[in-house]
Design a protein around this motif. Structure first.
Motif, short mmCIF file in Angstrom:
data_model
loop_
_atom_site.label_atom_id
_atom_site.label_comp_id
_atom_site.label_asym_id
_atom_site.label_seq_id
_atom_site.Cartn_x
_atom_site.Cartn_y
_atom_site.Cartn_z
N GLU A 55 -2.18 -2.79 4.88
CA GLU A 55 -3.45 -3.41 4.49
C GLU A 55 -4.56 -2.98 5.44
O GLU A 55 -5.67 -2.66 5.00
CB GLU A 55 -3.31 -4.94 4.49
CG GLU A 55 -2.46 -5.49 3.38
CD GLU A 55 -2.25 -6.99 3.47
OE1 GLU A 55 -1.85 -7.56 2.44
OE2 GLU A 55 -2.47 -7.58 4.53
N THR A 56 -4.28 -2.94 6.73
CA THR A 56 -5.28 -2.55 7.72
C THR A 56 -5.63 -1.07 7.59
O THR A 56 -6.81 -0.70 7.59
CB THR A 56 -4.76 -2.84 9.14
OG1 THR A 56 -4.43 -4.22 9.24
CG2 THR A 56 -5.80 -2.48 10.19
N GLU A 57 -4.63 -0.24 7.46
CA GLU A 57 -4.84 1.21 7.38
C GLU A 57 -5.67 1.63 6.17
O GLU A 57 -6.56 2.46 6.26
CB GLU A 57 -3.49 1.93 7.36
CG GLU A 57 -3.58 3.43 7.24
CD GLU A 57 -4.13 4.13 8.49
OE1 GLU A 57 -4.66 5.24 8.35
OE2 GLU A 57 -4.03 3.56 9.60
N PHE A 58 -5.37 1.02 5.01
CA PHE A 58 -6.02 1.46 3.76
C PHE A 58 -7.11 0.51 3.27
O PHE A 58 -7.74 0.78 2.25
CB PHE A 58 -4.96 1.65 2.66
CG PHE A 58 -3.98 2.74 3.00
CD1 PHE A 58 -4.36 4.07 2.96
CD2 PHE A 58 -2.68 2.44 3.39
CE1 PHE A 58 -3.46 5.08 3.26
CE2 PHE A 58 -1.78 3.44 3.71
CZ PHE A 58 -2.17 4.77 3.65
N GLY A 59 -7.32 -0.60 3.96
CA GLY A 59 -8.38 -1.53 3.59
C GLY A 59 -8.13 -2.23 2.26
O GLY A 59 -9.07 -2.51 1.52
N ALA B 45 -2.28 -6.76 -0.37
CA ALA B 45 -1.15 -6.76 -1.30
C ALA B 45 -1.45 -7.68 -2.48
O ALA B 45 -1.09 -7.39 -3.62
CB ALA B 45 0.13 -7.19 -0.59
N ALA B 46 -2.14 -8.78 -2.24
CA ALA B 46 -2.48 -9.72 -3.31
C ALA B 46 -3.38 -9.06 -4.35
O ALA B 46 -3.23 -9.28 -5.55
CB ALA B 46 -3.16 -10.96 -2.74
N ALA B 47 -4.32 -8.23 -3.91
CA ALA B 47 -5.21 -7.54 -4.85
C ALA B 47 -4.44 -6.54 -5.69
O ALA B 47 -4.69 -6.40 -6.89
CB ALA B 47 -6.33 -6.83 -4.09
#
Length: 123
Positions: free
Chosen positions: A29-33, A36-38
């Motif tokens: 999530e941090t790396e790709f901005g 997981a919920a989205a």
């Protein structure tokens, strides 16, 4: 760096603990901005968009237009009817020429009828 296959990734996830998997998710999530919920919420929306397109349609002859003979021959060709039955169908317009067919097939039939001069609708 060599590209990992889906199978290799799944096998490595099987060896991880839940805490390690959660840390991996946070790192992705941090790396790709992204979150997981989205991604999970976007999947049903994409599936719903695919389901919105009809899988079966009907080709409707609204009217024969000016070239009735050409339209009768086109209906005869599409349906496989005899000449008299095709004429009766054209005379009884608006009428369904073909029902429960694929959209691609319906577009082909619509084009044939329109080229013959008919007023056609795909529902």
């Amino acid at each position: 760096m060599a590209k990992l296959t889906n199978e290799e990734i799944i096998n490595s996830l099987k060896e991880m603990t839940i805490v390690e998997v959660m840390d991996l998710v946070k790192a992705i999530e941090t790396e790709f901005g992204v979150t997981a919920a989205a991604a999970v919420a976007a999947a049903p929306a994409a599936a719903a968009a695919e389901d919105a397109a009809p899988s079966e349609v009907t080709v409707m002859l609204k009217s024969a237009g000016a070239s009735k003979v050409k339209v009768i021959k086109a209906v005869q060709n599409i349906t496989g009817m005899g000449l008299m039955d095709a004429k009766k169908m054209v005379d009884s317009a608006p009428v369904a020429v073909k029902e429960k067919i694929s959209p691609a097939e319906a577009e082909d039939y619509r084009k044939q009828l329109a080229d013959a001069g008919a007023d056609v609708e795909v529902k």
